[in-house]
Every structure is written in C-alpha cells, then in structure tokens.
Scaffold this motif. Structure first.
Motif, PDB file in Angstrom:
ATOM      1  N   HIS A  80       0.839  -1.209   0.000  1.00  0.00           N
ATOM      2  CA  HIS A  80       0.000   0.000   0.000  1.00  0.00           C
ATOM      3  C   HIS A  80       0.869   1.253   0.000  1.00  0.00           C
ATOM      4  N   ALA A  81       1.947   1.215   0.786  1.00  0.00           N
ATOM      5  CA  ALA A  81       2.841   2.369   0.842  1.00  0.00           C
ATOM      6  C   ALA A  81       3.405   2.667  -0.558  1.00  0.00           C
ATOM      7  N   TYR A  82       3.849   1.625  -1.261  1.00  0.00           N
ATOM      8  CA  TYR A  82       4.350   1.823  -2.624  1.00  0.00           C
ATOM      9  C   TYR A  82       3.273   2.409  -3.527  1.00  0.00           C
ATOM     10  N   ASP A  83       2.074   1.892  -3.359  1.00  0.00           N
ATOM     11  CA  ASP A  83       0.968   2.345  -4.178  1.00  0.00           C
ATOM     12  C   ASP A  83       0.678   3.837  -3.941  1.00  0.00           C
ATOM     13  N   PHE A  84       0.578   4.237  -2.678  1.00  0.00           N
ATOM     14  CA  PHE A  84       0.293   5.639  -2.360  1.00  0.00           C
ATOM     15  C   PHE A  84       1.422   6.554  -2.831  1.00  0.00           C
ATOM     16  N   VAL A  85       2.652   6.150  -2.548  1.00  0.00           N
ATOM     17  CA  VAL A  85       3.795   7.003  -2.899  1.00  0.00           C
ATOM     18  C   VAL A  85       3.880   7.149  -4.416  1.00  0.00           C
ATOM     19  N   THR A  86       3.711   6.055  -5.142  1.00  0.00           N
ATOM     20  CA  THR A  86       3.804   6.104  -6.601  1.00  0.00           C
ATOM     21  C   THR A  86       2.704   6.985  -7.206  1.00  0.00           C
ATOM     22  N   LYS A  87       1.487   6.866  -6.677  1.00  0.00           N
ATOM     23  CA  LYS A  87       0.366   7.603  -7.278  1.00  0.00           C
ATOM     24  C   LYS A  87       0.227   9.024  -6.778  1.00  0.00           C
ATOM     25  N   ALA A  92       4.913  10.593  -6.370  1.00  0.00           N
ATOM     26  CA  ALA A  92       5.969  10.490  -7.376  1.00  0.00           C
ATOM     27  C   ALA A  92       5.772  11.354  -8.622  1.00  0.00           C
ATOM     28  N   PRO A  93       4.529  11.625  -9.062  1.00  0.00           N
ATOM     29  CA  PRO A  93       4.381  12.402 -10.312  1.00  0.00           C
ATOM     30  C   PRO A  93       5.002  13.800 -10.224  1.00  0.00           C
ATOM     31  N   LYS A  94       5.378  14.324 -11.383  1.00  0.00           N
ATOM     32  CA  LYS A  94       6.024  15.630 -11.453  1.00  0.00           C
ATOM     33  C   LYS A  94       5.089  16.736 -10.971  1.00  0.00           C
ATOM     34  N   ALA A  95       3.857  16.717 -11.455  1.00  0.00           N
ATOM     35  CA  ALA A  95       2.896  17.750 -11.066  1.00  0.00           C
ATOM     36  C   ALA A  95       1.740  17.116 -10.300  1.00  0.00           C
ATOM     37  N   ILE A  96       1.515  17.609  -9.079  1.00  0.00           N
ATOM     38  CA  ILE A  96       0.412  17.105  -8.252  1.00  0.00           C
ATOM     39  C   ILE A  96      -0.499  18.289  -7.969  1.00  0.00           C
ATOM     40  N   THR A 104      12.538   9.471  -8.404  1.00  0.00           N
ATOM     41  CA  THR A 104      13.240   8.320  -8.972  1.00  0.00           C
ATOM     42  C   THR A 104      12.853   7.057  -8.194  1.00  0.00           C
ATOM     43  N   ARG A 105      13.177   5.929  -8.794  1.00  0.00           N
ATOM     44  CA  ARG A 105      12.949   4.643  -8.139  1.00  0.00           C
ATOM     45  C   ARG A 105      13.598   4.615  -6.736  1.00  0.00           C
ATOM     46  N   GLN A 106      14.827   5.127  -6.659  1.00  0.00           N
ATOM     47  CA  GLN A 106      15.556   5.140  -5.380  1.00  0.00           C
ATOM     48  C   GLN A 106      14.854   6.024  -4.357  1.00  0.00           C
ATOM     49  N   GLU A 107      14.336   7.159  -4.815  1.00  0.00           N
ATOM     50  CA  GLU A 107      13.633   8.051  -3.883  1.00  0.00           C
ATOM     51  C   GLU A 107      12.337   7.420  -3.380  1.00  0.00           C
ATOM     52  N   ILE A 108      11.656   6.715  -4.267  1.00  0.00           N
ATOM     53  CA  ILE A 108      10.437   6.011  -3.856  1.00  0.00           C
ATOM     54  C   ILE A 108      10.785   4.956  -2.809  1.00  0.00           C
TER      55      ILE A 108
END
Ligand SMILES: [Zn+2]
Length: 89
Positions: A12-19, A22-26, A68-72
């Motif tokens: 879930h954490a990966y899911d929330f962080v990615t969506k 992580a995007p450039k503009a939120i 980046t992947r590493q930051e996620i």
C-alpha cells in the motif's frame, strides 16, 4: 500473520507514494495525504513524506520532477520504519 500484514502495508505504501507523491505535477500537493485512516497516511505525516513540499523541506528532494525509483524506495523505507517502530510499543 504479522509478516503478512507488513507486506500488505508495504505494498500500500508503494501504491500511495507512486500515485500521490511520485508524479512531477500534483494538483492538490499538500492535501493529498489524509490526516487519518490508513497507517501509511499517519506514518507519512510523522516522517514528513506526506507531500512534495515536506519532501523538499525535510529531505531536500526537488519538487519539479518525478521521483526516482531510489527516492520512492527511500520514502517507503521511512514509512515502514515508522510503522514497525509504532507496532513494537
Ligand atoms: Zn506535507
């Protein structure tokens, strides 16, 4: 049982962080993480990973690009460390 619960929370954490992070503009940056509900949301506020503003202020991760992947991985690591610590109390 506890291990399985942790894996689920981490996914879930990966899911929330990615969506949400992580995007450039939120469009709603600063408001994308509810104050309560999922343990990941609570951990995000506690670790200053709730929005790009906090990520920049506390972790010096620039706002104007995708994570980046590493930051996620780093952000999810902070969230999981907080949750694991909380659960040991
Ligand atoms: Zn924030």
């Amino acid at each position: 049982m506890r291990e399985k619960g942790m894996e689920k929370i981490e996914s879930h954490a990966y899911d929330f962080v990615t969506k949400r992070l992580a995007p450039k503009a939120i469009p709603n940056d600063g408001k994308q993480t509810p104050m309560r509900g999922h343990p990941v949301f609570i951990a995000q506020h506690a670790t200053a990973t709730c929005c790009r503003g906090c990520l920049f202020k506390w972790w010096r991760i620039p706002k104007d690009r995708e994570l980046t992947r590493q930051e996620i991985d780093f952000v999810v690591g902070l969230i999981m460390a907080f949750i694991k610590k909380e659960m040991e109390i």
